[in-house]
Design a protein around this motif. Structure first.
Motif: not given
Length: 191
Positions: A57-85
């Motif tokens: 999503y580099r093109t879309e992210i760069d456009a949002v950063n340019a328009e709104h002045g964001y300087t830090f972007v990250d990704v949250v990934f949460i998915a169901p798992s059989e791991d007990p934790s």
């Protein structure tokens, strides 16, 4: 598909609006200063890395950063798992965001996969926006809100920030979030 539900904050049982129509959603959110749009989805692997999502999503992210002045972007990934934790980790994450709070910064999110609900409390109403994959939402700074990812969180979300401190919530102490339909209840709505 995205769902907007609006209640008077004193009547938690009867929505005044419930729609999946994108134009109606944008029309209802715009006066609140909330930006809502959709991006075309890109192919991601089953367990994408932060770098993979950011590159896709580099093109879309760069456009949002340019328009709104964001300087830090990250990704949250949460998915169901059989791991007990997984259950404990998911429950802890859900509780953190489920309490009503606000931020000194805008809260911009893009859902690359999965879904979650942003609840905004504004001018005596609660607006629940069930965001689905492809949705982009920007909650303005100082807007009182909470977020529910459900009892089995499953999403990939891109987050935008104006500084490297990332997510900082100022909690209100209110229990209002416990009074409205949950993510699980809204995800089951057929409109």
């Amino acid at each position: 598909m995205t769902l907007l539900t609006i209640w008077d904050e004193t009547d938690t049982t009867t929505p005044t609006v419930q729609t999946r129509d994108t134009d109606t959603i944008v029309e209802a959110l715009t006066p609140l200063g909330v930006r809502f749009s959709r991006w075309e989805l890109k192919e991601l692997s089953a367990n994408p890395t932060q770098d993979e999502v950011l590159e896709a999503y580099r093109t879309e992210i760069d456009a949002v950063n340019a328009e709104h002045g964001y300087t830090f972007v990250d990704v949250v990934f949460i998915a169901p798992s059989e791991d007990p934790s997984y259950a404990e980790t998911a429950a802890t994450a859900r509780q953190k965001f489920l309490s009503e709070h606000q931020h000194d910064d805008d809260e911009d999110r893009f859902f690359a996969r999965g879904s979650g609900v942003f609840y905004l409390r504004v001018a005596g109403n609660v607006y629940a926006v069930l965001c689905e994959e492809g949705d982009v939402i920007s909650v303005p700074a100082n807007t009182t809100h909470w977020f529910d990812m459900g009892t089995r969180p499953d999403y990939v979300s891109v987050r935008f920030f104006h500084d490297d401190d990332g997510w900082i919530g100022n909690f209100t102490g209110s229990d209002i979030a416990t009074k409205f339909s949950t993510y699980d209840e809204l995800a089951a709505v057929t409109v």
